[in-house]
Design a protein around this motif. Structure first.
Motif, PDB file in Angstrom:
ATOM      1  N   THR A   1       5.288  -5.798  -2.319  1.00  0.00           N
ATOM      2  CA  THR A   1       5.737  -6.077  -0.953  1.00  0.00           C
ATOM      3  C   THR A   1       7.116  -6.723  -0.894  1.00  0.00           C
ATOM      4  O   THR A   1       8.002  -6.208  -0.207  1.00  0.00           O
ATOM      5  N   PRO A   2       7.364  -7.832  -1.594  1.00  0.00           N
ATOM      6  CA  PRO A   2       8.721  -8.408  -1.492  1.00  0.00           C
ATOM      7  C   PRO A   2       9.789  -7.500  -2.103  1.00  0.00           C
ATOM      8  O   PRO A   2      10.897  -7.392  -1.580  1.00  0.00           O
TER       9      PRO A   2
ATOM     10  N   LEU B   1       1.289  -0.315   0.489  1.00  0.00           N
ATOM     11  CA  LEU B   1       1.312  -1.584   1.217  1.00  0.00           C
ATOM     12  C   LEU B   1      -0.004  -1.907   1.910  1.00  0.00           C
ATOM     13  O   LEU B   1      -0.313  -3.080   2.139  1.00  0.00           O
ATOM     14  N   THR B   2      -0.774  -0.898   2.243  1.00  0.00           N
ATOM     15  CA  THR B   2      -2.017  -1.131   2.983  1.00  0.00           C
ATOM     16  C   THR B   2      -3.266  -1.021   2.108  1.00  0.00           C
ATOM     17  O   THR B   2      -4.374  -0.962   2.634  1.00  0.00           O
ATOM     18  N   LEU B   3      -3.092  -1.006   0.801  1.00  0.00           N
ATOM     19  CA  LEU B   3      -4.260  -0.947  -0.079  1.00  0.00           C
ATOM     20  C   LEU B   3      -5.140  -2.180   0.123  1.00  0.00           C
ATOM     21  O   LEU B   3      -4.661  -3.301   0.141  1.00  0.00           O
TER      22      LEU B   3
ATOM     23  N   GLY C   1      -7.515  -0.392  -7.785  1.00  0.00           N
ATOM     24  CA  GLY C   1      -7.423   0.519  -8.923  1.00  0.00           C
ATOM     25  C   GLY C   1      -6.521   1.708  -8.664  1.00  0.00           C
ATOM     26  O   GLY C   1      -6.024   2.336  -9.601  1.00  0.00           O
ATOM     27  N   ALA C   2      -6.276   2.037  -7.425  1.00  0.00           N
ATOM     28  CA  ALA C   2      -5.427   3.174  -7.075  1.00  0.00           C
ATOM     29  C   ALA C   2      -3.943   2.836  -7.122  1.00  0.00           C
ATOM     30  O   ALA C   2      -3.110   3.736  -7.086  1.00  0.00           O
ATOM     31  N   VAL C   3      -3.616   1.561  -7.205  1.00  0.00           N
ATOM     32  CA  VAL C   3      -2.213   1.161  -7.092  1.00  0.00           C
ATOM     33  C   VAL C   3      -1.343   1.753  -8.194  1.00  0.00           C
ATOM     34  O   VAL C   3      -0.228   2.197  -7.936  1.00  0.00           O
TER      35      VAL C   3
END
Length: 140
Positions: free
Chosen positions: A42-43, A101-103, A109-111
């Motif tokens: 995010t940052p 961003l919305t995980l 685990g999908a990241v």
């Protein structure tokens, strides 16, 4: 410095920043565990989008100034190429970026797979920066 030289400098900076993400930031990010990747995302994303958007916009504006001053269409072509980073980001990268961003914590685990896909799309930004730089260099 002339507007054309500044347009080239900003396009080259855009290219360098995109290349840095591909060769340095992305491999370092993927070396982290899944939770750390998500915490870093995010940052890093906010700052990166602001930097790349600003470089693209300023380079395109200066390329157009150089075009109107010289009537050399190569400056306009370079400006068009570098501003293509905006629709490319919006249509190709943003949907995947928003997914990351919305995980939800349960989907962490999908990241890694999503960030890998995003990294491949980042090569498009690198190509845009390189192409614009080369056209501007040709015009110079």
């Amino acid at each position: 410095m002339s507007p054309g030289s500044l347009a080239l400098a900003l396009a080259a900076t855009f290219f360098g920043a995109a290349l840095y993400v591909n060769l340095v930031e992305q491999p370092a990010r993927l070396a982290l565990d899944d939770e750390a990747i998500l915490n870093e995302w995010t940052p890093s994303d906010r700052r990166g989008v602001a930097l790349m958007a600003g470089l693209s916009l300023l380079s395109a504006a200066l390329g157009l100034v150089a075009y109107f001053a010289s009537q050399d269409v190569r400056w306009a072509i370079g400006a068009l190429i570098v501003i293509l980073a905006w629709p490319y980001t919006f249509f190709a990268m943003a949907p995947l970026n928003n997914q990351i961003l919305t995980l939800a914590p349960r989907d962490i685990g999908a990241v890694r797979a999503l960030v890998r896909q995003w990294g491949l799309l980042e090569y498009g930004q690198t190509a845009i920066g390189l192409a614009a730089s080369l056209v501007y260099l040709w015009a110079l």
